[in-house]
Design a protein around this motif. Structure first.
Motif, PDB file in Angstrom:
ATOM      1  N   TYR A  74     -41.490 -55.847  34.582  1.00  0.00           N
ATOM      2  CA  TYR A  74     -40.925 -55.868  35.924  1.00  0.00           C
ATOM      3  C   TYR A  74     -41.896 -55.192  36.883  1.00  0.00           C
ATOM      4  CZ  TYR A  74     -36.354 -57.248  34.095  1.00  0.00           C
ATOM      5  OH  TYR A  74     -35.320 -57.942  33.506  1.00  0.00           O
ATOM      6  N   GLY A 126     -35.933 -52.945  44.442  1.00  0.00           N
ATOM      7  CA  GLY A 126     -35.549 -52.896  43.043  1.00  0.00           C
ATOM      8  C   GLY A 126     -36.580 -53.605  42.190  1.00  0.00           C
ATOM      9  N   PRO A 127     -36.575 -53.339  40.895  1.00  0.00           N
ATOM     10  CA  PRO A 127     -37.519 -54.037  40.001  1.00  0.00           C
ATOM     11  C   PRO A 127     -37.327 -55.545  40.048  1.00  0.00           C
ATOM     12  CG  PRO A 127     -36.497 -52.159  38.892  1.00  0.00           C
ATOM     13  CD  PRO A 127     -35.763 -52.353  40.175  1.00  0.00           C
ATOM     14  N   PHE A 175     -38.342 -59.196  38.049  1.00  0.00           N
ATOM     15  CA  PHE A 175     -38.741 -59.734  36.754  1.00  0.00           C
ATOM     16  C   PHE A 175     -40.044 -60.499  36.839  1.00  0.00           C
ATOM     17  CE2 PHE A 175     -38.218 -61.425  32.588  1.00  0.00           C
ATOM     18  CZ  PHE A 175     -38.505 -62.782  32.637  1.00  0.00           C
ATOM     19  N   GLN A 197     -40.925 -62.282  30.180  1.00  0.00           N
ATOM     20  CA  GLN A 197     -40.259 -61.841  28.971  1.00  0.00           C
ATOM     21  C   GLN A 197     -40.960 -62.468  27.777  1.00  0.00           C
ATOM     22  OE1 GLN A 197     -36.430 -63.355  27.162  1.00  0.00           O
ATOM     23  NE2 GLN A 197     -35.676 -61.454  28.062  1.00  0.00           N
ATOM     24  N   ARG A 216     -40.889 -66.248  26.844  1.00  0.00           N
ATOM     25  CA  ARG A 216     -39.541 -66.797  26.900  1.00  0.00           C
ATOM     26  C   ARG A 216     -39.053 -66.991  28.333  1.00  0.00           C
ATOM     27  NH1 ARG A 216     -36.288 -66.302  22.346  1.00  0.00           N
ATOM     28  NH2 ARG A 216     -34.738 -67.239  23.718  1.00  0.00           N
ATOM     29  N   PRO A 271     -33.899 -61.133  23.091  1.00  0.00           N
ATOM     30  CA  PRO A 271     -33.541 -61.483  24.471  1.00  0.00           C
ATOM     31  C   PRO A 271     -32.043 -61.498  24.736  1.00  0.00           C
ATOM     32  CG  PRO A 271     -35.273 -62.913  23.700  1.00  0.00           C
ATOM     33  CD  PRO A 271     -34.816 -62.114  22.513  1.00  0.00           C
ATOM     34  N   ALA A 277     -31.106 -58.356  26.202  1.00  0.00           N
ATOM     35  CA  ALA A 277     -31.741 -57.917  27.442  1.00  0.00           C
ATOM     36  C   ALA A 277     -30.627 -57.593  28.435  1.00  0.00           C
ATOM     37  CB  ALA A 277     -32.649 -59.009  27.981  1.00  0.00           C
ATOM     38  N   GLY A 278     -30.913 -56.705  29.341  1.00  0.00           N
ATOM     39  CA  GLY A 278     -29.873 -56.293  30.270  1.00  0.00           C
ATOM     40  C   GLY A 278     -29.215 -55.042  29.760  1.00  0.00           C
ATOM     41  N   TYR A 299     -31.653 -53.006  27.169  1.00  0.00           N
ATOM     42  CA  TYR A 299     -32.977 -52.592  27.605  1.00  0.00           C
ATOM     43  C   TYR A 299     -33.195 -51.098  27.438  1.00  0.00           C
ATOM     44  CZ  TYR A 299     -34.672 -56.698  30.287  1.00  0.00           C
ATOM     45  OH  TYR A 299     -35.152 -57.914  30.679  1.00  0.00           O
ATOM     46  N   PHE A 324     -24.307 -54.957  35.857  1.00  0.00           N
ATOM     47  CA  PHE A 324     -24.675 -53.636  35.369  1.00  0.00           C
ATOM     48  C   PHE A 324     -24.896 -52.672  36.525  1.00  0.00           C
ATOM     49  CE2 PHE A 324     -25.765 -55.269  31.181  1.00  0.00           C
ATOM     50  CZ  PHE A 324     -26.204 -56.556  31.454  1.00  0.00           C
ATOM     51  N   TYR A 356     -27.535 -49.466  36.864  1.00  0.00           N
ATOM     52  CA  TYR A 356     -28.598 -48.645  36.296  1.00  0.00           C
ATOM     53  C   TYR A 356     -28.781 -47.417  37.185  1.00  0.00           C
ATOM     54  CZ  TYR A 356     -30.344 -51.771  32.667  1.00  0.00           C
ATOM     55  OH  TYR A 356     -30.490 -52.511  31.525  1.00  0.00           O
ATOM     56  N   LEU A 408     -29.540 -47.459  31.707  1.00  0.00           N
ATOM     57  CA  LEU A 408     -28.267 -48.131  31.917  1.00  0.00           C
ATOM     58  C   LEU A 408     -27.153 -47.099  32.098  1.00  0.00           C
ATOM     59  CD1 LEU A 408     -26.602 -50.797  31.876  1.00  0.00           C
ATOM     60  CD2 LEU A 408     -26.375 -50.454  29.399  1.00  0.00           C
ATOM     61  N   ARG A 439     -21.881 -51.282  32.077  1.00  0.00           N
ATOM     62  CA  ARG A 439     -21.862 -52.736  32.205  1.00  0.00           C
ATOM     63  C   ARG A 439     -20.424 -53.190  32.349  1.00  0.00           C
ATOM     64  NH1 ARG A 439     -22.536 -54.637  25.988  1.00  0.00           N
ATOM     65  NH2 ARG A 439     -22.724 -56.693  26.927  1.00  0.00           N
ATOM     66  N   TYR A 497     -29.025 -48.513  40.931  1.00  0.00           N
ATOM     67  CA  TYR A 497     -29.331 -49.928  41.104  1.00  0.00           C
ATOM     68  C   TYR A 497     -28.222 -50.773  40.472  1.00  0.00           C
ATOM     69  CZ  TYR A 497     -34.143 -48.548  42.187  1.00  0.00           C
ATOM     70  OH  TYR A 497     -35.270 -47.989  42.747  1.00  0.00           O
ATOM     71  N   SER A 503     -27.410 -60.141  35.131  1.00  0.00           N
ATOM     72  CA  SER A 503     -28.238 -60.902  34.212  1.00  0.00           C
ATOM     73  C   SER A 503     -27.519 -62.194  33.857  1.00  0.00           C
ATOM     74  CB  SER A 503     -28.552 -60.113  32.940  1.00  0.00           C
ATOM     75  OG  SER A 503     -27.436 -60.070  32.085  1.00  0.00           O
ATOM     76  N   ALA A 527     -31.063 -67.979  30.022  1.00  0.00           N
ATOM     77  CA  ALA A 527     -31.582 -67.896  28.660  1.00  0.00           C
ATOM     78  C   ALA A 527     -32.288 -66.575  28.375  1.00  0.00           C
ATOM     79  CB  ALA A 527     -32.553 -69.054  28.409  1.00  0.00           C
ATOM     80  N   THR A 528     -32.967 -66.063  29.351  1.00  0.00           N
ATOM     81  CA  THR A 528     -33.713 -64.832  29.112  1.00  0.00           C
ATOM     82  C   THR A 528     -32.895 -63.584  29.378  1.00  0.00           C
ATOM     83  OG1 THR A 528     -34.542 -64.727  31.376  1.00  0.00           O
ATOM     84  CG2 THR A 528     -35.886 -65.935  29.781  1.00  0.00           C
ATOM     85  N   ASN A 529     -31.739 -63.742  30.003  1.00  0.00           N
ATOM     86  CA  ASN A 529     -30.958 -62.583  30.421  1.00  0.00           C
ATOM     87  C   ASN A 529     -31.771 -61.628  31.284  1.00  0.00           C
ATOM     88  OD1 ASN A 529     -28.457 -63.188  29.278  1.00  0.00           O
ATOM     89  ND2 ASN A 529     -29.093 -62.453  27.285  1.00  0.00           N
ATOM     90  N   LYS A 530     -32.726 -62.175  32.034  1.00  0.00           N
ATOM     91  CA  LYS A 530     -33.516 -61.314  32.903  1.00  0.00           C
ATOM     92  C   LYS A 530     -32.579 -60.615  33.888  1.00  0.00           C
ATOM     93  CE  LYS A 530     -34.320 -64.670  36.577  1.00  0.00           C
ATOM     94  NZ  LYS A 530     -35.311 -65.456  37.339  1.00  0.00           N
ATOM     95  N   LEU A 531     -32.995 -59.421  34.302  1.00  0.00           N
ATOM     96  CA  LEU A 531     -32.199 -58.664  35.254  1.00  0.00           C
ATOM     97  C   LEU A 531     -32.659 -58.962  36.682  1.00  0.00           C
ATOM     98  CD1 LEU A 531     -31.944 -55.154  33.581  1.00  0.00           C
ATOM     99  CD2 LEU A 531     -30.085 -56.764  33.977  1.00  0.00           C
ATOM    100  N   PHE A 572     -32.211 -57.202  40.207  1.00  0.00           N
ATOM    101  CA  PHE A 572     -31.803 -55.920  40.747  1.00  0.00           C
ATOM    102  C   PHE A 572     -31.551 -55.990  42.246  1.00  0.00           C
ATOM    103  CE2 PHE A 572     -32.460 -52.792  37.376  1.00  0.00           C
ATOM    104  CZ  PHE A 572     -33.283 -53.465  36.485  1.00  0.00           C
ATOM    105  N   GLY A 573     -30.664 -55.132  42.706  1.00  0.00           N
ATOM    106  CA  GLY A 573     -30.552 -54.872  44.129  1.00  0.00           C
ATOM    107  C   GLY A 573     -31.640 -53.891  44.552  1.00  0.00           C
TER     108      GLY A 573
END
Lengths: 115, 109
Positions: A35, A42-43, A45, A48, A55, A97, A100-101, A104, B34, B36, B46, B49, B86, B90, B93-97, B99-100
């Motif tokens: 990130y 905020g961070p 992405f 991954q 991914r 993965p 993730a979330g 992490y 979530f 954080y 974290l 959630r 924060y 998510s 497929a990747t569940n990437k986060l 963020f605000g």
């Protein structure tokens, strides 16, 4: 367990140079995500990786690349640095993965300053 | 568009006062939400959630799908709650986060 370790902690580069940032995940974690956190934001992405394969990729130019090694550590490379690349780069590891979330664990980050 | 909005950059309250950190989101689908937290000189970690529906350090957050909000609340703020918070979602497929921009909570003695 040392947690997620990132190196270096701070880095100053000149515009046009390239940089390599490193991340070692928690033992047993096979997924690494990167990130970018610009000051005041905020961070965001970037990438991954899981089992050495990409991914997912965020909305970043091709100057950004990454890879994951057999020991699950990872490198983030940025070419042709711009002033706007100045940021804190965070690495986060998770078992896989799907976790993730919530699963992490973040590293302390690498502070990159481009001058 | 997938987005998390935290309207307050800074929230300053006195010790013992109630706290509510606002978070609204935009996402097509069923995201996971979530909170954080980053304490001074510590790593991002974290806090809670929405699926867990638990209270951590006295904080709770309820997902309101109708209002697409996930506000963080605590009835009585403590000085040690001072930190950057924060909100993130998510999905995919990747569940990437995603963020605000974060809210800095400052609890005054």
């Amino acid at each position: 367990d040392a947690g997620v370790t990132q190196s270096p902690t701070h880095l100053i580069k000149t515009r046009g140079q390239h940089v390599t940032l490193r991340c070692s995940p928690i033992s047993g974690h096979k997924s690494v995500s990167w990130y970018q956190q610009v000051l005041g934001q905020g961070p965001q992405f970037i990438f991954q990786y899981y089992e050495k394969e990409e991914r997912g990729r965020g909305n970043f130019p091709d100057r950004f690349s990454a890879r994951q090694f057999p020991n699950y550590s990872s490198e983030l490379n940025v070419n042709a640095l711009l002033l706007g690349d100045s940021a804190l780069y965070l690495c986060a590891s998770s078992l896989d993965p799907r976790q993730a979330g919530y699963g992490y664990t973040f590293g302390s980050g690498t502070r990159l300053t481009v001058v | 568009a997938q987005r998390v909005t935290q309207p307050e950059k800074l929230l300053s309250v006195f010790k013992g006062a109630p706290v509510e950190l606002k978070c609204n989101y935009s996402y097509s689908g069923s995201p996971e939400l979530f909170w954080y937290v980053q304490y001074s000189r510590q790593r991002l970690q974290l806090l809670l959630r929405h699926i867990s529906r638990e209270s951590i350090k006295g904080f709770t957050a309820d997902l309101n799908k109708g209002e697409t909000s996930f506000h963080l609340k605590k009835p009585f703020a403590q000085e040690e709650d001072s930190a950057m918070y924060y909100c993130a979602l998510s999905g995919g497929a990747t569940n990437k986060l995603i963020f605000g921009t974060g809210t800095l909570l400052a609890v005054q003695p």
